[in-house]
Design an enzyme around this catalytic site. Structure first.
Site, mmCIF file in Angstrom:
data_model
loop_
_atom_site.group_PDB
_atom_site.id
_atom_site.type_symbol
_atom_site.label_atom_id
_atom_site.label_comp_id
_atom_site.label_asym_id
_atom_site.label_seq_id
_atom_site.Cartn_x
_atom_site.Cartn_y
_atom_site.Cartn_z
ATOM 1 N N SER A 162 0.847 -1.031 -0.163
ATOM 2 C CA SER A 162 0.087 -0.074 -0.026
ATOM 3 C C SER A 162 0.852 1.409 -0.006
ATOM 4 C CB SER A 162 -1.082 -0.206 1.190
ATOM 5 O OG SER A 162 -2.169 0.665 0.932
ATOM 6 N N LYS A 206 4.108 1.856 -2.316
ATOM 7 C CA LYS A 206 4.723 3.195 -3.039
ATOM 8 C C LYS A 206 6.141 3.374 -2.683
ATOM 9 C CE LYS A 206 0.292 5.180 -2.044
ATOM 10 N NZ LYS A 206 -0.944 4.465 -2.700
ATOM 11 N N TRP A 246 -10.046 0.182 -5.112
ATOM 12 C CA TRP A 246 -9.455 1.624 -5.027
ATOM 13 C C TRP A 246 -8.055 1.876 -5.399
ATOM 14 C CZ3 TRP A 246 -11.032 6.108 -3.340
ATOM 15 C CH2 TRP A 246 -10.389 6.957 -2.770
ATOM 16 N N HIS A 280 -7.762 -5.836 0.148
ATOM 17 C CA HIS A 280 -6.225 -5.007 0.280
ATOM 18 C C HIS A 280 -5.647 -5.382 1.543
ATOM 19 C CE1 HIS A 280 -4.070 -1.435 -0.344
ATOM 20 N NE2 HIS A 280 -4.189 -1.011 1.150
HETATM 21 C C1 GCU Z 1 -5.442 4.944 1.719
HETATM 22 C C2 GCU Z 1 -4.775 5.683 0.288
HETATM 23 C C3 GCU Z 1 -4.155 4.689 -0.367
HETATM 24 C C4 GCU Z 1 -2.914 4.004 0.400
HETATM 25 C C5 GCU Z 1 -3.691 3.264 1.387
HETATM 26 C C6 GCU Z 1 -2.767 2.559 2.488
HETATM 27 O O1 GCU Z 1 -6.205 3.950 1.230
HETATM 28 O O2 GCU Z 1 -5.932 6.405 -0.131
HETATM 29 O O3 GCU Z 1 -3.298 5.428 -1.544
HETATM 30 O O4 GCU Z 1 -2.271 2.970 -0.469
HETATM 31 O O5 GCU Z 1 -4.291 4.107 2.290
HETATM 32 O O6 GCU Z 1 -1.706 2.850 2.580
HETATM 33 O O7 GCU Z 1 -3.402 1.646 3.087
#
Ligand code: GCU
Length: 414
Positions: free
Chosen positions: A253, A257, A344, A394
């Site tokens: 997540s 990144k 998402w 997720h």
């Molecule tokens: C939120 C955010 C995402 C991210 C996520 C996470 O949902 O919008 O971009 O990846 O948190 O880090 O769990």
């Protein structure tokens, strides 16, 4: 308040939101920026550096080169961790020239059956005591996001937090296959909220005091967290139980990144793994599907360099898209994972970045994702760019790790 936004956006991550597009017919069709590929030599000598700079200028900001040299202290060693399977060490990494930064505590598990082990390197959301279920792992004392479910009270971990992230880190499974694991709490580097930089590395490392932080082109939190991953890699080069030439950087997540950006900048990470990294990670920003540049730069501005917010509602004008971030790993193996319920994160956009990065691998005579279309659920594909879309939500699961272990074993076969 920013913290409220942060919590709200996380909570909403799995629920369809009004105004968010989930219709494939409406994702838009802006062309991707051209990778401008010529030869492998041109890529290594010139083009790669140009693209890296575009990501510094427009997305994550520039990692300063003068942060200072890290100091490593091994604070504890246990030779019979995990029932004798592993040696567990804690290493405190600090910056003597930046005493305002409290430093980071790395937890390293090395398999006792292997002399010098390849190692997965990744940050956690909840701290070392949440990754491991061993009761003698010190409880993190750092700031954490308030969470009833995760037993974070007054922004601090409690005893009940132990092991809450352990399903995402199947230590036994990884160690039994001869791999080491090095991890640290991401909040050790910078607490994850809009003002977190003041308490974290970015203020401590700033040239002229805190007020120069987070200006155009300056690094955001993802940059700081990535820097932390590279300092773990520095330590691992010095540890005789680790094969420093075989490090895989991994993250989920927002930390996926981060692993992509760490892998782009630091070529010592021989394998790069992005688990459900979504917007601002592997997902193509030109696709209007699920989270968008507009949403992410509003909810989590501190993750990026401020310039990135220019592309809110206007991703097509950004000089990069995320196939170029994947390309920055080339010719090293990279794995992109999606989860079928994680709309998402735009699973198809995550696949397509791998698909469109594949021509870079061809320059090196290597194959990327191999297939043209997103594969069926639970069907891993790819050679130097691995991809799967796992059943479920997720998260990081044993299924994900099974693929990563296979991928690393295949590419690092001795
Ligand atoms: C939120 C955010 C995402 C991210 C996520 C996470 O949902 O919008 O971009 O990846 O948190 O880090 O769990």
């Amino acid at each position: 308040t920013p913290l409220f936004l942060l919590l709200a956006a996380s909570a909403l991550a799995q629920t369809p939101r009004p105004g968010v597009n989930y219709d494939e017919a409406k994702v838009g069709n802006a062309p991707l920026p051209d990778l401008k590929l010529t030869t492998a030599d041109d890529w290594k000598g010139k083009r790669r550096a140009e693209i890296l700079q575009l990501f510094e200028d427009h997305v994550y900001g520039k990692t300063p080169s003068d942060v200072g040299s890290p100091k490593f202290e091994v604070t504890a060693t246990k030779a019979d961790a995990l029932g004798g399977l592993a040696t567990r060490k804690f290493i405190h990494i600090s910056l003597p020239s930046r005493p305002a930064w409290p430093g980071m505590d790395v937890m390293l598990y090395t398999p006792n059956a292997v002399k010098s082990a390849p190692c997965f390197v990744g940050l956690s959301f909840g701290g070392n005591h949440a990754v491991s279920t061993e009761p003698d792992v010190p409880l993190s004392t750092r700031w954490m996001r308030e969470s009833k479910e995760k037993h974070i009270v007054d922004h601090r971990a409690t005893e009940a937090t132990r092991g809450t992230e352990s399903s995402r880190w199947p230590l036994q499974m990884i160690l039994k296959q001869g791999f080491a694991v090095a991890t640290a709490y991401y909040g050790d580097i910078e607490p994850d909220h809009a003002d977190g930089w003041k308490e974290g590395l970015r203020a401590a490392a700033s040239k002229d005091g805190a007020d120069t932080v987070w200006k155009e082109g300056e690094w955001g939190a993802i940059g700081a967290w990535s820097w932390g991953l590279s300092r773990i890699a520095d330590y691992l080069q010095t540890d005789p139980q680790i094969d420093g030439k075989h490090l895989a950087v991994i993250g989920h997540s927002r930390l996926g990144k981060t692993s992509l950006w760490a892998g782009a900048q630091d070529e010592r990470f021989g394998i790069v793994i992005s688990n459900d990294s979504g917007e601002g990670g592997a997902a193509l920003m030109r696709r209007d599907y699920g989270e968008t540049t507009a949403i992410i730069t509003k909810a989590f501005p501190h993750w990026f360099t401020p310039n990135y917010a220019r592309y809110a509602g206007n991703a097509a004008s950004c000089p990069v898209d995320m196939h170029m971030l994947i390309a920055l790993a080339a010719p090293r193996p990279i794995y992109i994972a999606s989860a079928a319920e994680d709309h998402w994160a735009d699973q198809k956009g995550e696949f397509l970045s791998g698909r469109h990065a594949s021509p870079v691998y061809a320059l090196f005579g290597k194959q990327g994702v191999v297939v043209d279309a997103q594969p069926a659920i639970d069907t891993p594909v790819g050679d130097f760019i691995g991809y799967h879309n796992r059943t479920g939500k997720h998260d990081v699961t044993d299924y994900d790790w099974t693929q990563y272990l296979k991928f690393a074993s295949r590419h690092w076969a001795k």
